[in-house]
Design a protein around this motif. Structure first.
Motif, PDB file in Angstrom:
ATOM      1  N   LEU A  94       0.820  -1.215   0.000  1.00  9.94           N
ATOM      2  CA  LEU A  94       0.000   0.000   0.000  1.00  9.94           C
ATOM      3  C   LEU A  94       0.854   1.265   0.000  1.00  9.94           C
ATOM      4  CD1 LEU A  94      -2.871  -0.973   2.481  1.00  9.94           C
ATOM      5  CD2 LEU A  94      -2.882  -1.021  -0.014  1.00  9.94           C
ATOM      6  N   SER A  95       1.976   1.252   0.721  1.00  9.92           N
ATOM      7  CA  SER A  95       2.846   2.432   0.753  1.00  9.92           C
ATOM      8  C   SER A  95       3.493   2.672  -0.601  1.00  9.92           C
ATOM      9  CB  SER A  95       3.931   2.259   1.816  1.00  9.92           C
ATOM     10  OG  SER A  95       3.366   2.179   3.100  1.00  9.92           O
ATOM     11  N   THR A  96       3.870   1.610  -1.299  1.00 10.73           N
ATOM     12  CA  THR A  96       4.448   1.762  -2.631  1.00 10.73           C
ATOM     13  C   THR A  96       3.426   2.340  -3.603  1.00 10.73           C
ATOM     14  OG1 THR A  96       5.910  -0.133  -2.220  1.00 10.73           O
ATOM     15  CG2 THR A  96       5.619   0.553  -4.507  1.00 10.73           C
ATOM     16  N   MET A  97       2.208   1.856  -3.549  1.00  8.14           N
ATOM     17  CA  MET A  97       1.151   2.376  -4.429  1.00  8.14           C
ATOM     18  C   MET A  97       0.817   3.824  -4.076  1.00  8.14           C
ATOM     19  SD  MET A  97      -1.274  -1.025  -4.534  1.00  8.14           S
ATOM     20  CE  MET A  97      -2.446  -0.329  -5.684  1.00  8.14           C
ATOM     21  N   ALA A  98       0.708   4.105  -2.789  1.00 11.40           N
ATOM     22  CA  ALA A  98       0.379   5.471  -2.372  1.00 11.40           C
ATOM     23  C   ALA A  98       1.522   6.428  -2.683  1.00 11.40           C
ATOM     24  CB  ALA A  98       0.062   5.498  -0.882  1.00 11.40           C
ATOM     25  N   LEU A 152      -1.685  -3.146  12.948  1.00 10.00           N
ATOM     26  CA  LEU A 152      -0.238  -3.015  12.771  1.00 10.00           C
ATOM     27  C   LEU A 152       0.102  -2.344  11.438  1.00 10.00           C
ATOM     28  CD1 LEU A 152       0.970  -6.495  14.101  1.00 10.00           C
ATOM     29  CD2 LEU A 152       1.327  -4.280  15.182  1.00 10.00           C
ATOM     30  N   ALA A 153      -0.646  -2.697  10.399  1.00 11.75           N
ATOM     31  CA  ALA A 153      -0.391  -2.079   9.095  1.00 11.75           C
ATOM     32  C   ALA A 153      -0.751  -0.602   9.107  1.00 11.75           C
ATOM     33  CB  ALA A 153      -1.185  -2.815   8.019  1.00 11.75           C
ATOM     34  N   SER A 154      -1.838  -0.261   9.763  1.00 11.35           N
ATOM     35  CA  SER A 154      -2.273   1.137   9.774  1.00 11.35           C
ATOM     36  C   SER A 154      -1.274   2.042  10.496  1.00 11.35           C
ATOM     37  CB  SER A 154      -3.650   1.248  10.441  1.00 11.35           C
ATOM     38  OG  SER A 154      -3.584   0.910  11.821  1.00 11.35           O
ATOM     39  N   THR A 155      -0.574   1.506  11.472  1.00  6.30           N
ATOM     40  CA  THR A 155       0.391   2.326  12.206  1.00  6.30           C
ATOM     41  C   THR A 155       1.655   2.609  11.387  1.00  6.30           C
ATOM     42  OG1 THR A 155       1.339   0.352  13.241  1.00  6.30           O
ATOM     43  CG2 THR A 155      -0.415   1.490  14.430  1.00  6.30           C
ATOM     44  N   GLY A 156       1.880   1.861  10.304  1.00  7.35           N
ATOM     45  CA  GLY A 156       3.082   2.064   9.505  1.00  7.35           C
ATOM     46  C   GLY A 156       2.842   2.691   8.155  1.00  7.35           C
ATOM     47  N   LEU A 157       1.584   2.917   7.779  1.00  2.00           N
ATOM     48  CA  LEU A 157       1.282   3.421   6.437  1.00  2.00           C
ATOM     49  C   LEU A 157       1.723   4.865   6.241  1.00  2.00           C
ATOM     50  CD1 LEU A 157      -2.216   1.899   5.580  1.00  2.00           C
ATOM     51  CD2 LEU A 157      -0.025   1.478   4.446  1.00  2.00           C
ATOM     52  N   ALA A 158       1.602   5.701   7.259  1.00  3.72           N
ATOM     53  CA  ALA A 158       1.973   7.109   7.103  1.00  3.72           C
ATOM     54  C   ALA A 158       3.462   7.242   6.790  1.00  3.72           C
ATOM     55  CB  ALA A 158       1.606   7.892   8.367  1.00  3.72           C
ATOM     56  N   PHE A 159       4.288   6.591   7.592  1.00  2.00           N
ATOM     57  CA  PHE A 159       5.722   6.650   7.336  1.00  2.00           C
ATOM     58  C   PHE A 159       6.078   5.980   6.017  1.00  2.00           C
ATOM     59  CE2 PHE A 159       9.839   4.484   7.499  1.00  2.00           C
ATOM     60  CZ  PHE A 159      10.686   5.571   7.624  1.00  2.00           C
ATOM     61  N   GLY A 160       5.453   4.834   5.732  1.00  2.00           N
ATOM     62  CA  GLY A 160       5.751   4.121   4.490  1.00  2.00           C
ATOM     63  C   GLY A 160       5.424   4.948   3.261  1.00  2.00           C
ATOM     64  N   THR A 161       4.293   5.641   3.271  1.00  2.00           N
ATOM     65  CA  THR A 161       3.925   6.499   2.142  1.00  2.00           C
ATOM     66  C   THR A 161       4.907   7.644   1.978  1.00  2.00           C
ATOM     67  OG1 THR A 161       1.586   5.947   2.464  1.00  2.00           O
ATOM     68  CG2 THR A 161       2.086   7.925   1.184  1.00  2.00           C
ATOM     69  N   PHE A 162       5.252   8.280   3.081  1.00  2.00           N
ATOM     70  CA  PHE A 162       6.230   9.369   3.046  1.00  2.00           C
ATOM     71  C   PHE A 162       7.579   8.879   2.534  1.00  2.00           C
ATOM     72  CE2 PHE A 162       9.666  11.626   5.255  1.00  2.00           C
ATOM     73  CZ  PHE A 162       9.432  12.933   4.823  1.00  2.00           C
ATOM     74  N   PHE A 163       7.979   7.710   2.975  1.00  2.00           N
ATOM     75  CA  PHE A 163       9.284   7.149   2.610  1.00  2.00           C
ATOM     76  C   PHE A 163       9.329   6.794   1.126  1.00  2.00           C
ATOM     77  CE2 PHE A 163      12.299   3.527   2.490  1.00  2.00           C
ATOM     78  CZ  PHE A 163      13.422   4.169   2.985  1.00  2.00           C
ATOM     79  N   MET A 164       8.305   6.092   0.623  1.00  2.00           N
ATOM     80  CA  MET A 164       8.323   5.651  -0.767  1.00  2.00           C
ATOM     81  C   MET A 164       8.101   6.806  -1.742  1.00  2.00           C
ATOM     82  SD  MET A 164       9.166   2.570  -0.589  1.00  2.00           S
ATOM     83  CE  MET A 164       9.075   2.320  -2.359  1.00  2.00           C
ATOM     84  N   ARG A 165       7.379   7.823  -1.337  1.00  2.00           N
ATOM     85  CA  ARG A 165       7.181   8.979  -2.213  1.00  2.00           C
ATOM     86  C   ARG A 165       8.517   9.636  -2.558  1.00  2.00           C
ATOM     87  NH1 ARG A 165       6.753  14.481  -1.314  1.00  2.00           N
ATOM     88  NH2 ARG A 165       5.514  15.655  -2.838  1.00  2.00           N
ATOM     89  N   ALA A 166       9.448   9.637  -1.610  1.00  2.00           N
ATOM     90  CA  ALA A 166      10.755  10.241  -1.867  1.00  2.00           C
ATOM     91  C   ALA A 166      11.480   9.524  -2.993  1.00  2.00           C
ATOM     92  CB  ALA A 166      11.591  10.215  -0.595  1.00  2.00           C
ATOM     93  N   PHE A 167      11.329   8.215  -3.086  1.00  2.00           N
ATOM     94  CA  PHE A 167      11.984   7.464  -4.147  1.00  2.00           C
ATOM     95  C   PHE A 167      11.333   7.739  -5.505  1.00  2.00           C
ATOM     96  CE2 PHE A 167      13.427   5.185  -0.459  1.00  2.00           C
ATOM     97  CZ  PHE A 167      14.685   4.716  -0.807  1.00  2.00           C
TER      98      PHE A 167
END
Length: 283
Positions: A94-98, A152-167
């Motif tokens: 989900l973070s990669t897609m977002a 558990l997934a919901s607690t990591g989506l914000a950081f994951g989205t922010f992290f993958m957007r940079a790439f």
């Protein structure tokens, strides 16, 4: 020049020695609890009680047998994987897609929506953990693998989205433009062109998320009230409550808890470091 170099050389050498000495001291302070835990886990019960701070004064595997059978750490180990692996996969996908959506697809309100997602980084879990408990109970997801994995997934989506957007932001636009000219759909551009270029970031995010979910104590404790699918963290907590004096099996249980994450981080340390450094430079 040669004279100046000879004058500075002893001072430079002394500074380097001091730096290495400080690093050695910090390493010893950091590693001593781990070494003491390993030593205690392999001691006999009598030796652990008589000489708790002695290092490797005896050898026995009885503490591991006790933790594995009496403490049910064999079940807790499987449960930890059942909670950590699906939630990690969900965060990465989900973070990669977002991240791709916010970085490459223009749509009205994109910036506002992205900052609303990032706002999740600023909201502590403690502020909504009680309402979330009643929501899960209302949906019938309390004390279930699905419910805890979603939390558990919901607690990591914000950081994951922010992290993958940079790439995704740093990738050249010519790649997707060439793919569109060749007739590729948006989904094909995402899967075949963009995702292969951000595998280092996705790998780093996967390892970071897995470690975070593996070590999570509060979420399983709150949302698995009946004891089903208890992971190692809550299992160790219950084991401690029943064995406050028997430190040998406690150390063995703690070692069983930390060995998988240590092995994972050692094996993927290079990829994790490269992924985070790359993301920091691109962000």
């Amino acid at each position: 020049m040669n004279t100046a170099s000879r004058v500075r050389s002893p001072r430079t050498t002394w500074l380097n020695v001091n730096k290495h000495a400080v690093l050695v001291v910090i390493s010893l302070v950091t590693l001593f609890p781990v070494i003491l835990t390993i030593s205690t886990a392999f001691k006999t019960a009598q030796d652990a009680q008589r000489n708790p701070f002695g290092l490797f004064t005896s050898f026995s595997v009885e503490n591991f047998v006790t933790a594995w059978t009496v403490g049910r750490f064999n079940e807790y180990l499987v449960n930890s994987f059942l909670l950590s692996v699906p939630s990690t996969a969900l965060v990465v996908v989900l973070s990669t897609m977002a991240g791709y959506t916010f970085a490459r697809l223009p749509f009205p309100g994109r910036t506002v929506a992205f900052y609303l997602v990032v706002l999740g980084l600023l909201v502590p879990f403690f502020t909504f953990m009680i309402p979330l408990y009643f929501q899960l109970r209302g949906f019938g997801l309390l004390d279930s693998l699905l419910g805890v994995n979603l939390v558990l997934a919901s607690t990591g989506l914000a950081f994951g989205t922010f992290f993958m957007r940079a790439f995704f932001t740093d990738l050249p636009t010519e790649l997707e433009e060439a793919a569109r000219i060749d007739g590729a759909s948006e989904w094909q551009i995402f899967i075949r062109v963009m995702v292969p270029l951000v595998t280092s970031g996705a790998g780093a995010l996967a390892v970071f998320t897995f470690l975070q979910n593996w070590n999570n104590f509060l979420v399983p404790l709150l949302y698995l009230p009946n004891g089903s699918f208890r992971p190692l963290t809550t299992g160790l907590y219950l084991f401690v409550g029943g064995r406050s004096v028997d430190i040998g099996p406690l150390a063995a249980g703690a070692l069983i808890t930390i060995i998988p994450v240590i092995v994972l981080f050692v094996l993927l340390q290079k990829q994790v470091t490269q992924g985070f450094l790359s993301g920091a430079i691109k962000g």
